[in-house]
Design an enzyme around this catalytic site. Structure first.
Site, PDB file in Angstrom:
ATOM      1  N   ASP A  97       0.858  -1.177   0.000  1.00 21.78           N
ATOM      2  CA  ASP A  97       0.000   0.000   0.000  1.00 21.78           C
ATOM      3  C   ASP A  97       0.898   1.232   0.000  1.00 21.78           C
ATOM      4  O   ASP A  97       1.731   1.387   0.897  1.00 21.78           O
ATOM      5  CB  ASP A  97      -0.884  -0.036   1.259  1.00 21.78           C
ATOM      6  CG  ASP A  97      -1.805   1.172   1.353  1.00 21.78           C
ATOM      7  OD1 ASP A  97      -2.067   1.809   0.322  1.00 21.78           O
ATOM      8  OD2 ASP A  97      -2.246   1.477   2.481  1.00 21.78           O
ATOM      9  N   ASP A  99       0.493   5.283  -0.040  1.00 22.00           N
ATOM     10  CA  ASP A  99      -0.549   6.293   0.123  1.00 22.00           C
ATOM     11  C   ASP A  99       0.068   7.686   0.110  1.00 22.00           C
ATOM     12  O   ASP A  99       1.037   7.940   0.829  1.00 22.00           O
ATOM     13  CB  ASP A  99      -1.276   6.056   1.455  1.00 22.00           C
ATOM     14  CG  ASP A  99      -2.638   6.716   1.468  1.00 22.00           C
ATOM     15  OD1 ASP A  99      -2.711   7.916   1.148  1.00 22.00           O
ATOM     16  OD2 ASP A  99      -3.617   6.030   1.795  1.00 22.00           O
ATOM     17  N   ASP A 295       3.312   1.135   3.403  1.00 22.14           N
ATOM     18  CA  ASP A 295       2.749   0.951   4.737  1.00 22.14           C
ATOM     19  C   ASP A 295       3.137  -0.461   5.183  1.00 22.14           C
ATOM     20  O   ASP A 295       2.596  -1.450   4.682  1.00 22.14           O
ATOM     21  CB  ASP A 295       1.224   1.108   4.666  1.00 22.14           C
ATOM     22  CG  ASP A 295       0.573   0.914   6.031  1.00 22.14           C
ATOM     23  OD1 ASP A 295       1.201   0.292   6.917  1.00 22.14           O
ATOM     24  OD2 ASP A 295      -0.567   1.389   6.213  1.00 22.14           O
TER      25      ASP A 295
END
Ligand code: ZN
Ligand code: ZN
Length: 388
Positions: A97, A99, A295
């Site tokens: 992930d 972001d 992450d």
């Protein structure tokens, strides 16, 4: 509360699943995965531990439940519908992930707003998106009802894409993944998800995935890895610009050129004690600049249910969209899939102008406006608008 907004979103999402059902790929190993979903009126409750038998049931699952969000496990199980301890874990795809919010770019203070949940008043303010107002200037409500919401931003997306390219490079060059095993998706909000179906990763446990995340983020390095030691450091042991993997990337970032490398190393080895400390600092600086900002909690998790590709994200009304070409991908057109033919009337409040679906919107000051349904949905999902 928000009943009309929920009804509006629910009918648009339903139409999407009805119209697009044949374009939504059935996940591989369908019967071994756990599915879950949330509903618009379900106050966020997750309905999970669902097993799906075949493509027909999969279609019925999406069309019949009118979900606000749909999730699918990265894990494979013998019994996906049973409680976690009884599922009999067989392995899991590795998911990353990335972001934009974790990249903390300075532009965020311009496009992250504080939104008052009850009255939809939105305000720019502090860099972290909180407002300076102690009470909402729309309804007088307290700051505790303020939520941080981000609007589309090109520099944030460019920065997130750069992280994606870096991650793909490491996976393919350092870790033996082939490009065909990586599927990249826009998350539907502000980031990217990379799904990696590589056999050697499939059975890795939590600790091994955590180590892998550290490697990708360039975390936890000791100076010895890059050639520096406290006792009689050897000039020839230092990372060099032509090397593969992190040693080469680090040398390029930390030294810059062959000549600079030679002079920096000479300085370091002259007084090894001070040099060791200085080198650790150089490594920390380099890690912050060139380590990939994933992450780690997401990559470690072998039991998570993830937003399913091609489904809608209720934080934005946009799609978790495939990005076969990350560089060319524009999320704010490609992932806008809700109805663009019909219109809706909303009371919108948004001090920042933004682009969506090839059009520009805003700024709005607590005014009633007619918007294409997809834009109305976007603003309602973000909390900047309510039904007129
Ligand atoms: Zn308010
Ligand atoms: Zn930005």
């Amino acid at each position: 509360m928000k009943e009309r907004e929920n009804e509006f979103l629910k009918s648009l999402f339903k139409k999407y699943y009805f119209d697009y059902i044949d374009k939504i790929p059935v996940p591989d190993a369908l019967y071994e995965r756990e599915f879950g979903y949330q509903k618009f009126d379900g106050v966020g409750a997750m309905i999970r531990h669902i097993q799906i038998a075949d493509a027909g049931e999969f279609k019925a699952f999406l069309m019949g439940n009118a979900p606000s969000d749909v999730y699918c496990s990265n894990g494979y199980y013998s019994f996906p519908a049973l409680p976690l301890k009884e599922k009999d874990w067989q392995g899991a795809d590795l998911i990353f992930d990335i972001d934009a919010k974790d990249l903390e770019l300075p532009c965020r203070k311009k496009h992250v707003l504080g939104v008052c949940e009850p009255c939809c008043r939105s305000m720019t303010g502090n860099p972290d998106g909180t407002t300076t107002a102690a009470v909402c200037d729309g309804c007088g409500g307290s700051e505790s009802k303020m939520r941080k919401k981000s609007l589309p931003c090109k520099p944030c997306m460019q920065a997130a894409k750069k992280q994606v390219r870096g991650l793909v490079d490491i996976l393919c060059r350092d870790l033996g993944v082939s490009p065909g095993e990586i599927k990249t998706y826009f998350s539907g909000n502000e980031g990217f998800h990379l799904h990696v179906a590589h056999d050697a990763f499939r059975v890795l446990g939590r600790q091994e995935r955590s180590d892998l995340a550290d490697y990708i983020m360039l975390k936890g390095l000791v100076p010895e890895t890059m050639g520096m030691s406290k006792i009689r450091p050897d000039k020839n042991g230092f990372a060099d610009l032509h090397e593969g993997g992190w040693r080469g990337r680090f040398a390029k970032a930390a030294f810059g050129s062959k000549t600079k490398r030679a002079s920096i190393i000479s300085g370091l080895v002259k007084s090894p004690d001070a040099g060791y400390v200085e080198f650790q600092k150089m490594m920390d600086d380099a890690a912050a600049r060139i380590g990939i900002q994933i992450d780690p909690g997401v990559s470690m998790d072998v039991h998570r249910i993830f937003r399913m590709p091609f489904t809608l994200n209720s934080k934005s009304g946009m799609q978790k969209a495939p990005c076969p070409d990350v560089d060319a991908f524009d999320p704010y057109t490609a992932a806008v899939v809700l109805d663009s033919d019909s219109v809706a009337h909303v009371v919108a409040d948004c001090p920042v102008r933004f682009g969506l679906g090839g059009r520009r919107f805003g700024p709005y000051k607590a005014e009633t406006v007619e918007l294409p349904a997809y834009a109305a949905a976007y603003m309602i999902c973000k909390g900047f608008a309510r039904m007129a």
